[in-house]
Design a protein around this motif. Sequence first.
Motif, PDB file in Angstrom:
ATOM      1  N   ALA A  53       0.835  -1.204   0.000  1.00  0.00           N
ATOM      2  CA  ALA A  53       0.000   0.000   0.000  1.00  0.00           C
ATOM      3  C   ALA A  53       0.868   1.252   0.000  1.00  0.00           C
ATOM      4  CB  ALA A  53      -0.915  -0.008   1.228  1.00  0.00           C
ATOM      5  N   LYS A  54       1.958   1.240   0.751  1.00  0.00           N
ATOM      6  CA  LYS A  54       2.860   2.394   0.788  1.00  0.00           C
ATOM      7  C   LYS A  54       3.469   2.635  -0.594  1.00  0.00           C
ATOM      8  CE  LYS A  54       7.022   2.085   1.888  1.00  0.00           C
ATOM      9  NZ  LYS A  54       8.391   1.963   2.247  1.00  0.00           N
ATOM     10  N   GLU A  55       3.953   1.576  -1.215  1.00  0.00           N
ATOM     11  CA  GLU A  55       4.557   1.701  -2.547  1.00  0.00           C
ATOM     12  C   GLU A  55       3.533   2.183  -3.569  1.00  0.00           C
ATOM     13  OE1 GLU A  55       7.741   1.541  -3.350  1.00  0.00           O
ATOM     14  OE2 GLU A  55       8.214   1.127  -1.244  1.00  0.00           O
ATOM     15  N   PHE A  56       2.279   1.699  -3.455  1.00  0.00           N
ATOM     16  CA  PHE A  56       1.233   2.127  -4.382  1.00  0.00           C
ATOM     17  C   PHE A  56       0.943   3.618  -4.218  1.00  0.00           C
ATOM     18  CE2 PHE A  56      -3.323   2.695  -5.363  1.00  0.00           C
ATOM     19  CZ  PHE A  56      -3.283   2.382  -6.725  1.00  0.00           C
ATOM     20  N   VAL A  57       0.855   4.080  -2.973  1.00  0.00           N
ATOM     21  CA  VAL A  57       0.590   5.501  -2.731  1.00  0.00           C
ATOM     22  C   VAL A  57       1.749   6.347  -3.243  1.00  0.00           C
ATOM     23  CG1 VAL A  57       0.316   7.243  -0.912  1.00  0.00           C
ATOM     24  CG2 VAL A  57      -0.976   5.116  -0.792  1.00  0.00           C
ATOM     25  N   ILE A  58       2.991   5.929  -3.014  1.00  0.00           N
ATOM     26  CA  ILE A  58       4.157   6.663  -3.515  1.00  0.00           C
ATOM     27  C   ILE A  58       4.144   6.708  -5.052  1.00  0.00           C
ATOM     28  CG2 ILE A  58       6.693   6.593  -3.720  1.00  0.00           C
ATOM     29  CD1 ILE A  58       6.724   5.611  -0.817  1.00  0.00           C
ATOM     30  N   TRP A  59       3.793   5.581  -5.667  1.00  0.00           N
ATOM     31  CA  TRP A  59       3.703   5.523  -7.139  1.00  0.00           C
ATOM     32  C   TRP A  59       2.636   6.487  -7.651  1.00  0.00           C
ATOM     33  CZ3 TRP A  59      -0.341   3.547 -10.262  1.00  0.00           C
ATOM     34  CH2 TRP A  59      -0.034   3.440 -11.600  1.00  0.00           C
ATOM     35  N   LEU A  60       1.466   6.557  -6.969  1.00  0.00           N
ATOM     36  CA  LEU A  60       0.402   7.472  -7.368  1.00  0.00           C
ATOM     37  C   LEU A  60       0.859   8.935  -7.247  1.00  0.00           C
ATOM     38  CD1 LEU A  60      -2.948   6.037  -5.940  1.00  0.00           C
ATOM     39  CD2 LEU A  60      -2.316   6.313  -8.323  1.00  0.00           C
ATOM     40  N   VAL A  61       1.542   9.260  -6.149  1.00  0.00           N
ATOM     41  CA  VAL A  61       1.999  10.635  -5.924  1.00  0.00           C
ATOM     42  C   VAL A  61       3.028  11.016  -6.994  1.00  0.00           C
ATOM     43  CG1 VAL A  61       3.288  12.121  -4.343  1.00  0.00           C
ATOM     44  CG2 VAL A  61       1.472  10.653  -3.465  1.00  0.00           C
ATOM     45  N   ASP A  62       3.951  10.107  -7.313  1.00  0.00           N
ATOM     46  CA  ASP A  62       4.958  10.383  -8.344  1.00  0.00           C
ATOM     47  C   ASP A  62       4.316  10.502  -9.727  1.00  0.00           C
ATOM     48  OD1 ASP A  62       7.000  10.391  -6.542  1.00  0.00           O
ATOM     49  OD2 ASP A  62       7.647   8.329  -6.923  1.00  0.00           O
ATOM     50  N   LEU A  63       3.252   9.754  -9.977  1.00  0.00           N
ATOM     51  CA  LEU A  63       2.550   9.802 -11.253  1.00  0.00           C
ATOM     52  C   LEU A  63       1.918  11.171 -11.464  1.00  0.00           C
ATOM     53  CD1 LEU A  63       1.902   7.851 -13.584  1.00  0.00           C
ATOM     54  CD2 LEU A  63      -0.259   7.358 -12.431  1.00  0.00           C
ATOM     55  N   ARG A  64       1.383  11.781 -10.408  1.00  0.00           N
ATOM     56  CA  ARG A  64       0.716  13.083 -10.487  1.00  0.00           C
ATOM     57  C   ARG A  64       1.734  14.214 -10.658  1.00  0.00           C
ATOM     58  NH1 ARG A  64      -4.646  13.795 -11.151  1.00  0.00           N
ATOM     59  NH2 ARG A  64      -5.870  12.908  -9.505  1.00  0.00           N
TER      60      ARG A  64
END
Length: 110
Positions: free
Chosen positions: A98-109
């Motif tokens: 979940a942490k990696e997914f949230v970091i990936w989403l933030v970097d995507l934006r």
Amino acid sequence: MSNRQMRRLQEAEERRRKKEQGGQSKAQRKAASMQNRGPETSERKSFFARIRDYLHEVRVELKKVTWPTREQMIAFTSVTLITTVALTGVIFGFDVLAKEFVIWLVDLRS
């Protein structure tokens, strides 16, 4: 004797008692149940006497307990520890994902 057997014996005894009292009136049944309670004292026992009685009753009840054997306790403890470790690992894994997914989403934006 197992709890199930004890419960069945108690239920059979209650049914037998009810059958015997079937012809009695409600007042007669109440009077009979009051007699079974034993003598009532109007005096209240002292604090220490009540504690002593309580501890005695606890000791008597604990003697009735069917305690697990050493092998059963080792098995139960092992199952508990293994389950705890496994679930801790699963929850840790979900947390990391979940942490990696949230970091990936933030970097995507960004």
